[in-house]
Design a protein around this motif. Sequence first.
Motif, PDB file in Angstrom:
ATOM      1  N   ILE A  48       1.096  -0.936  -0.447  1.00  0.00           N
ATOM      2  CA  ILE A  48      -0.160   0.355   0.163  1.00  0.00           C
ATOM      3  C   ILE A  48       1.014   1.013  -0.115  1.00  0.00           C
ATOM      4  N   GLY A  49       0.884   2.001  -0.857  1.00  0.00           N
ATOM      5  CA  GLY A  49       1.826   3.429  -1.186  1.00  0.00           C
ATOM      6  C   GLY A  49       1.055   4.377  -0.693  1.00  0.00           C
ATOM      7  N   GLN A  50       1.603   5.630  -0.214  1.00  0.00           N
ATOM      8  CA  GLN A  50       0.556   6.744  -0.174  1.00  0.00           C
ATOM      9  C   GLN A  50       1.654   8.058  -0.284  1.00  0.00           C
ATOM     10  N   ALA A  51       1.654   8.830  -0.984  1.00  0.00           N
ATOM     11  CA  ALA A  51       2.604  10.044  -1.455  1.00  0.00           C
ATOM     12  C   ALA A  51       1.735  10.894  -1.635  1.00  0.00           C
ATOM     13  N   ASP A 159      -4.300   2.327  -9.072  1.00  0.00           N
ATOM     14  CA  ASP A 159      -4.052   3.385  -8.683  1.00  0.00           C
ATOM     15  C   ASP A 159      -5.514   4.096  -8.863  1.00  0.00           C
ATOM     16  N   GLU A 160      -4.909   5.542  -7.533  1.00  0.00           N
ATOM     17  CA  GLU A 160      -5.622   6.428  -7.231  1.00  0.00           C
ATOM     18  C   GLU A 160      -6.921   5.138  -7.254  1.00  0.00           C
ATOM     19  N   ALA A 161      -7.153   4.196  -5.594  1.00  0.00           N
ATOM     20  CA  ALA A 161      -7.896   4.049  -5.835  1.00  0.00           C
ATOM     21  C   ALA A 161      -9.207   4.483  -4.675  1.00  0.00           C
ATOM     22  N   ASP A 162      -8.578   5.888  -4.560  1.00  0.00           N
ATOM     23  CA  ASP A 162      -9.244   6.224  -3.027  1.00  0.00           C
ATOM     24  C   ASP A 162     -10.863   6.890  -4.064  1.00  0.00           C
ATOM     25  N   MET A 193      -5.968   8.078   1.798  1.00  0.00           N
ATOM     26  CA  MET A 193      -6.071   6.725   2.022  1.00  0.00           C
ATOM     27  C   MET A 193      -6.906   7.015   3.419  1.00  0.00           C
ATOM     28  N   PRO A 194      -7.916   7.444   2.635  1.00  0.00           N
ATOM     29  CA  PRO A 194      -9.274   6.513   3.603  1.00  0.00           C
ATOM     30  C   PRO A 194      -9.654   5.496   4.148  1.00  0.00           C
ATOM     31  N   GLY A 195     -10.582   5.885   5.981  1.00  0.00           N
ATOM     32  CA  GLY A 195     -11.107   3.982   5.966  1.00  0.00           C
ATOM     33  C   GLY A 195     -11.595   3.052   4.622  1.00  0.00           C
ATOM     34  N   GLU A 196     -12.033   3.257   3.217  1.00  0.00           N
ATOM     35  CA  GLU A 196     -12.576   2.839   2.943  1.00  0.00           C
ATOM     36  C   GLU A 196     -11.456   1.503   2.240  1.00  0.00           C
ATOM     37  N   ILE A 197      -9.736   2.429   1.772  1.00  0.00           N
ATOM     38  CA  ILE A 197      -9.124   1.494   1.351  1.00  0.00           C
ATOM     39  C   ILE A 197      -8.807   0.540   2.599  1.00  0.00           C
ATOM     40  N   VAL A 198      -8.949   1.624   3.534  1.00  0.00           N
ATOM     41  CA  VAL A 198      -8.050  -0.327   4.849  1.00  0.00           C
ATOM     42  C   VAL A 198      -9.024  -1.045   4.777  1.00  0.00           C
ATOM     43  N   THR A 199     -10.174  -1.066   4.192  1.00  0.00           N
ATOM     44  CA  THR A 199     -11.252  -2.119   4.339  1.00  0.00           C
ATOM     45  C   THR A 199     -11.041  -2.913   3.578  1.00  0.00           C
ATOM     46  N   LEU A 200     -10.832  -2.489   2.685  1.00  0.00           N
ATOM     47  CA  LEU A 200     -10.432  -2.892   0.672  1.00  0.00           C
ATOM     48  C   LEU A 200      -9.136  -3.901   0.664  1.00  0.00           C
ATOM     49  N   SER A 201      -7.749  -3.337   1.109  1.00  0.00           N
ATOM     50  CA  SER A 201      -6.550  -3.426   1.872  1.00  0.00           C
ATOM     51  C   SER A 201      -6.444  -5.091   2.411  1.00  0.00           C
ATOM     52  N   ARG A 202      -7.710  -5.379   3.533  1.00  0.00           N
ATOM     53  CA  ARG A 202      -7.586  -6.038   4.611  1.00  0.00           C
ATOM     54  C   ARG A 202      -8.398  -7.652   3.771  1.00  0.00           C
ATOM     55  N   LYS A 203      -9.272  -7.214   3.014  1.00  0.00           N
ATOM     56  CA  LYS A 203     -10.223  -7.875   2.327  1.00  0.00           C
ATOM     57  C   LYS A 203      -9.249  -8.691   1.437  1.00  0.00           C
ATOM     58  N   THR A 209       2.341  -4.530   3.080  1.00  0.00           N
ATOM     59  CA  THR A 209       3.430  -3.354   3.767  1.00  0.00           C
ATOM     60  C   THR A 209       2.984  -2.018   3.955  1.00  0.00           C
ATOM     61  N   HIS A 210       2.391  -0.579   3.982  1.00  0.00           N
ATOM     62  CA  HIS A 210       2.010   0.450   4.089  1.00  0.00           C
ATOM     63  C   HIS A 210       3.519   1.067   4.188  1.00  0.00           C
ATOM     64  N   VAL A 211       3.444   1.523   3.200  1.00  0.00           N
ATOM     65  CA  VAL A 211       4.977   2.376   3.052  1.00  0.00           C
ATOM     66  C   VAL A 211       3.937   4.267   2.518  1.00  0.00           C
ATOM     67  N   ARG A 212       5.043   4.877   3.130  1.00  0.00           N
ATOM     68  CA  ARG A 212       3.979   5.950   3.528  1.00  0.00           C
ATOM     69  C   ARG A 212       5.166   7.429   2.871  1.00  0.00           C
TER      70      ARG A 212
END
Length: 657
Positions: A48-51, A159-162, A193-203, A209-212
Motif C-alpha cells: 500500500i503506497g501513499q505519497a 492506482d488512485e484507489a480512493d 488513504m481513507p478508511g474504505e481503502i483500509v477495509t479493501l486492503s484487509r479483504k 506493507t503500508h509505505v508512506r
Amino acid sequence: MRQATLTTFRDLGVTPEIADALETEGIVTPFPIQEMALPLALSGQDLIGQARTGTGKTYAFGIAMLQSIGKPRKNRKKPRGLVVVPTRELAVQVSEDLVTAAGKLGSRVLTVYGGRAYEPQIEALKAGVDVIVGTPGRLLDLVKQKHLDLSQVTTLVLDEADRMLDLGFLPDIERIFKLIPAQRQTMLFSATMPGEIVTLSRKYLNRPTHVRAELASDEGETTPQVRQLVWRAHRMDKIEILGRLLQAEGRGLTMVFCETKRACDMVSEQLDTRGFAVAAVHGDLGQGQREQALRAFRNGKIDVLVATDVAARGIDIDDVTHVVNYDCPTDDKTYVHRIGRTGRAGRTGIAVTFVEWEELTRWKMINQMLGLEFAEPEETYSTSPHVYTELNIPQGTKGVLPHANRSRAGLSAEHIEDLGETGRVRGRGGRRRDERDERNERPARTPRQRRRTRGGKELAETAPAETSEAELVDTNPEETPAIFTTDEIQATAGDRRTRTRRGAATTAIEQALADAPEAPVRSTRSRRGAADDAGEPAKRTRRTAAKPEVAADDVTEPARPAMEPTRPAVEPVKDPLARAETAPVTGPFEGDQPSFLTAPPPPVRKEPERIVPASPFTVIFQSPDLATDDDDIAPSAATERKQQRRQSRGGNRRRAG
C-alpha cells in the motif's frame, strides 16, 4: 520516516534495460516513494503506497511489474499485469510512463477505456499483450465478450484507489478481484488513504506493507513546493481576476478547475472571447475532443486548460506553473489533488483559490483538515493592489489579452483523431472564434422563386398573361351609364385585348347584374340646380359606380371601385324638396346622352387614412348596468334555508290543526 540513501535505480535492483530506458528520458534519481516501495515490490510483497501527487508513484509500481513479467514471448498471448485506474486521462498517462520504462524490454502495453471503438482493442488482445491499463467498465465489457482473459494475471495494481471508490467502482473492483488468480501480487497506490481503502486492503491483500513517503515538514498532505493563495472573491468578479492572473509575468501553462461541466464551458467561452488560447475538458465531451485538448495543452498550442475534477488525478504535464480553483473544492482530498497538478517533480508553482461568501463554511472545514493558515480569506477584487503584487502582474493590466500577445496557435491547430467513439455524439458548449467567424461568413441566400398557382396548376396554364395596368378609355366623367344590357356587355367584352384579374372580376359582376331584373334608380337634383333651370324640365341622372361632378352643397356617397358590387339604394338628400322632385326612370336616355357602349372610368385611388391609436386611458367598453330599482336583491343561502324552515313549520301546524 526513512531517509533516502540510494541514488540510482540500479542500486535498487532494477534491471539494466529498464534503468537505461529511464536514464534516456532523464530520470536518474529515484523519489522517496520509489526508493521505499521498489525493494518491497520487487520481492513480490503486497503493498500500500501513499505519497503526495506528483512524486513518482507510477514508476514505483510500474518498474516492479515490468521486471517481474520480463521480456515478451511469442507463445504468451494473455496479459500478466493489470493496472486499474478511475479515469481515461489517467489511463493514458500511466500507459505512457509504462511504455517509457519498457522501451528496451519491448513489453506490449495496451490501454483500454470507454469512448473508443472496440475493434482496435480486440485486435491487440488477439495479437497478445503483456500489461493492460484500463478503466473498470471497459475491462469488464471485454471480459463479458470473451475477448479478455484475466486468468494468468500475476500482478494487480489499483492506482488512485480512493478516487475509484468515490466514483462508485467498488462493485466492479470486487468482480475484477474474482476474475484473477488468488496467487498474485496486489498493490494499492493513492495520495490519500481513507478508511474504505483500509477495509479493501484487509479483504483482498495478503499482509500488505503500508509505505508512506513524507518530507520532514509539517505541511500536511499539501505539496510544499506550491505557494498557496486563498482569496474571498465575488462571483461576478472572478472572471476578471482570472483574466488578469493569466497575464502575470513568468506564467506558463495554467489549469483552471470548476465544479460543474456547465461552469467549465462558461469559463472557457469567456476566456476565449477575451483572447486567451483555452480549451475545456469534462465528461460531456467526446473522447476525441478530450484527448485533443490534452495534446494541445502538452504541445503548447493552448496555455489554459479549464477542467472538472476528471483531470485532477494523475495528469502529469510539465511546465504547469499556475493552478486556479475557480470554484471552491468540495473536500480536502479534492483540494490536494487539484493543487498537485503544479509543483511536480521538484518544481515550484502557484495555486490560487477563489472562495465565495456562501462557501466560507466549506472552506473553513478544508482549512482545518489540512492545517492551513487561511481560515479567514482576504476579501479580494480585480482592482485590489495585492492581486498585482502577489502574482507579479504588471500595473494597468486589464482582463483582456492584448492582440500583440495572442501568439498561441489555439485548439483548432490540433488534429482530432477518429477514435470510432461509442455512444452519442457530444460537442463543446461554446463556439470558438474561428467557428463564429465561419458562421458569419456564410454565402448570401439566393432569392426564392415564387410561382402563382390556381387549383394546383401554374397560373399561366389556366389564365392568359396578366398585365399590371388596365387600358384607359377616354370617357366623360359627368355622364356614365348605370345599367348594361346583355348584348352591350358582350359587344364591349369582344373589343378588349387583354384580360386582367380585376377585369375578370368585373365581368362576373356585370354578368350577375345583367341577369337580375332592372330596378328603378332615383336621381338627385340640388336646390341650386332647380333655381337655375326654372321653367325647364328637370334633368334626371342615373346613379353610377363612378362619382359624378356635383355641386358643393350636394351630399353624395364617396366613390367606390368599379369592381365592387353595389346595391341599388337611394342617396341621402338633405333637402326635402329635392326628394319630391326625384322620380324613377325606366326608359333610355334622351337628347345628347352617350351610348351604353362606353366603359366606366377607372376608380380614383385615395390615400389610406392614418390610424391614430386611441389613448390608453380611454374606456373602450363599459358593460351596461342592467339592474333597476325594482329588482330584488338575491337572497343568500342562509336566508333561503330560513325560509324553507318557516315553510316546513307552517305546513306542520296546518296538519296539526
